[in-house]
Design an enzyme around this catalytic site. Sequence first.
Site, PDB file in Angstrom:
ATOM      1  N   ARG A 756       9.776  -1.254   1.022  1.00  0.00           N
ATOM      2  CA  ARG A 756       9.162  -1.320   2.344  1.00  0.00           C
ATOM      3  C   ARG A 756       7.656  -1.560   2.286  1.00  0.00           C
ATOM      4  NH1 ARG A 756      12.342   3.795   5.160  1.00  0.00           N
ATOM      5  NH2 ARG A 756      14.289   2.675   5.588  1.00  0.00           N
ATOM      6  N   ARG A 899       9.068   5.597   0.147  1.00  0.00           N
ATOM      7  CA  ARG A 899      10.453   6.041   0.294  1.00  0.00           C
ATOM      8  C   ARG A 899      11.375   4.843   0.427  1.00  0.00           C
ATOM      9  NH1 ARG A 899      13.907   6.521   4.224  1.00  0.00           N
ATOM     10  NH2 ARG A 899      12.430   6.448   5.976  1.00  0.00           N
TER      11      ARG A 899
END
Length: 925
Positions: A756, A899
């Site tokens: 991400r 994450r």
Amino acid sequence: MTSNERILQPFTLPNGTELKNRLLMAPMTTCTGYFDGTVTSELVEYYRARAGSIGTIIVECCFIDDYGLAFPGAIGIDNDEKIAGLAKIAEAIKAQGSKAILQIYHGGRMVDPQLIGGRQPVAPSAIAAPREGAAMPRALSGEEVEGMIAKFGDGVRRAILAGFDGVEIHGANTYLIQQFYSPNSNQRDDEWGGSRDNRARFPLAVLDITHKMARQYADDAFIIGYRFSPEEMEVPGIRFDDTMYLLEKLAARGVDYLHFSVGATLRPSIVDTSDPTPLIEKYCAMRSETLAQVPVMGVGGVVNVADAELGLDHGYDLIAVGRACIAYPDWAARIAAGEELELFIDSTQREALHIPEPLWRFSLVEAMIRDMSMGDAKFKPGMFVETVQDDANELVINVSLENDHIADIELAASPVQTVEFTTSFEEIRERILTANTPHVDAISGATSQSEAVKKAVAKAMLKSSKALAAEEGGNDAAPKSYDVVVVGSGGAGLAAAIQAHDEGASVLIVEKMPTIGGNTIKASAGMNAAETRFQRVKGIQDSKELFYQETLKGGHNKNNPQLLRRFVENAPQAIEWLADRGIMLNDITTTGGMSIDRTHRPRDGSAVGGYLISGLVRNITKRGIDVLLDTSVEEILMSGDEVSGVRLVNDEKEVIEVQTKSIVVATGGFSANSAMVVKYRPDLDGFVTTNHKGATGSGIALLERIGAGTVDMGEIQIHPTVEQQTSYLISESIRGGGAILVNQQGNRFFNEMETRDKVSAAIIALPEHYAYIVFDEHVRAKNKAADEYIAKGFVTSASSPRELAEKLGMDYHAFLATLECYNGAVEKQHDEQFGRTTALRAPINEGPFHAIRIAPGVHHTMGGVTINTDGEVLNVDQQPIRGAYAAGEVVGGIHGGNRIGGNAVADIIIFGTLAGHQAAKRARG
């Protein structure tokens, strides 16, 4: 003869077969089959439990072709390997003394492509069903039509070999047989379409081959029934005179019964709504002498003797019973004994009633489930008037309570009410009254109003309980006591509460927001885990070590190794923990940073958050765990170096002290606290956030005040695909399903399946600072979340790439070249441009084509309080604070510097259950 005796007397069908009474269990889909359509032992026991006193059981629809399943978990009769499993159902029913009939069908254009491996459904004509998101089917060739009839015949043969007493041909519910008869779905110009006679050829051919197979493989006692839907709403569509025309032809060929497929036995026309005459009365008035010789069966709304009696009085010969047979396996015996039944199911009795998990979660079944755990709750009877606020209006709600249940909920008159408003109010009212708790799912499209009503009921219950306690001489000011207090009602908090309760602890959940769900309810991608049974079923080879290494790499090697190892090792057990509680995540995809399909999500491919919270709340309600909403924890009370209680403040400004030995803090991160975000990351000033407004870091501050240490506070993740006007997260599963990212010029610019942080950086580096997620109908069909985005107006759609490019204002030639290049990479399974190695699933070439404009937004705070591998909160000296536990995004160290998508849901369940276990263990001694 009394009506009750009529119902229970034997009944002889035209072929001479005697049914022991006029009552049948209606065919109802359970979605309980294995992934390949074979029968599960749970399904066998479900039918065994319901056989005996009822004359006949019609087993749920079986698909006759592997293109024909219309439901996840459907059972099939499409090959001989299925016979053995189906034989177990037939034998279980017949051993109890009931007849066993099997319904056979093909879904046709109603089949979702994701249920058939992404293939295109088949139908009489290439016309999509008139419903949002329906896939475009492929028209069957003339040769394929003949082949389909043969497949129905093979299905009948297999039903006979499996030991069934008969078959019911499913010519209703807009499935393939009805599609051939309907002028809406059948616009062929060959012998199978056009005139009414031609359109009737297919259902009649299916009946003919059924008779042929019965003559060849069965005896004269074999039952042949036909189910039909009397009308269609569509224009053009089937009208009642069309139905009577077909039924006369079926009767002339020979059929043992006809089965109305309607929601209520006395339902009038859905086309001519001005005529209140029940269709059964029209049927009896219009039928010929030949048709009158065929028994007719009614269904819908039958619970007690009077309901069945009413159906017989209006002309039905047989009565099929649906939901009542689910709620009461011995339903026929109960009404024979004269019992008056209420249509509800005790929430604690699923196993005892032999209701399979998937069926338990059906909306029609959920609506019958009542929380009997409130039997211990006591209220002061009376009406309580509560004023609450939804997004737009102030609502005055009158809540009536009896000693042990919610009696009624009324909405005071208001000039702002609309038909839609009052309709959704009635729906949430019914859910609350049926469940006997305010902790039910909100009404889709009316979330704010639903939550306001739920809040009013919860406040009334609390006031009533206090009033009763005062009346009985209790001291309301005295501190309450619980073994475990859980702060926060997102996934981590709910999991902790359930686990602690299941280990014998008394539990209180405290939530500062007016609704349950926290940020979890917004989760979209799924839950990562390696070496799960669902992966094994799908043939996915994975390893925990690979999962560990990819998560460590994704976190830039900043993850706490001990916490990460515990996370990876416990992930498969967390998947099973959910499954054991009726929350099945058995569809699997992938997310950025993962090289293997290990992101588990709901069977239908929908976003995981709402499904997960709904399932966890059902478990909370079933256990009777106390929940305080609109209540903040102001202070954690300490006795020496141990937790001893909490001080709470509710929305009425009341201060409440609760004694406890263990506290689990699961309040989430701080993405919605812009000042806190900018404190640690000044470069994120002005970014939108995907988080709900309760994600303010309050739990971190609460624990810091009792000495907790923190870690990684500057590690804040921005998610690359956020719809900027609403801050709505666009699921990573769309890219994982095969979508691409393009810039305003129509070009790909980065590997979409990178982590991400890297994808976000690439978008920010574009001159326009935004991009488009581009996908086709194939990707949409396999991702239910995409339908939600379409409904919310996020999606630009077009029939061709050229039209889509024009709508987006990008160069068509560049966009087409991008698609051609990507489709070539899919074909070669090698992306030379950007090195994408995962989710090269299918070319983007199936219209319509879709795009969503996105840009990055603050999504997750990896930093938080420090814990050990038992979930104990550590102080600044890395020593446990006795009695303090934490789980979820409030914790730092697990995810390192970034994450991975799908790891947050795994985190909350893994460490939520771990914290609940340890908290209960300490509290219980």
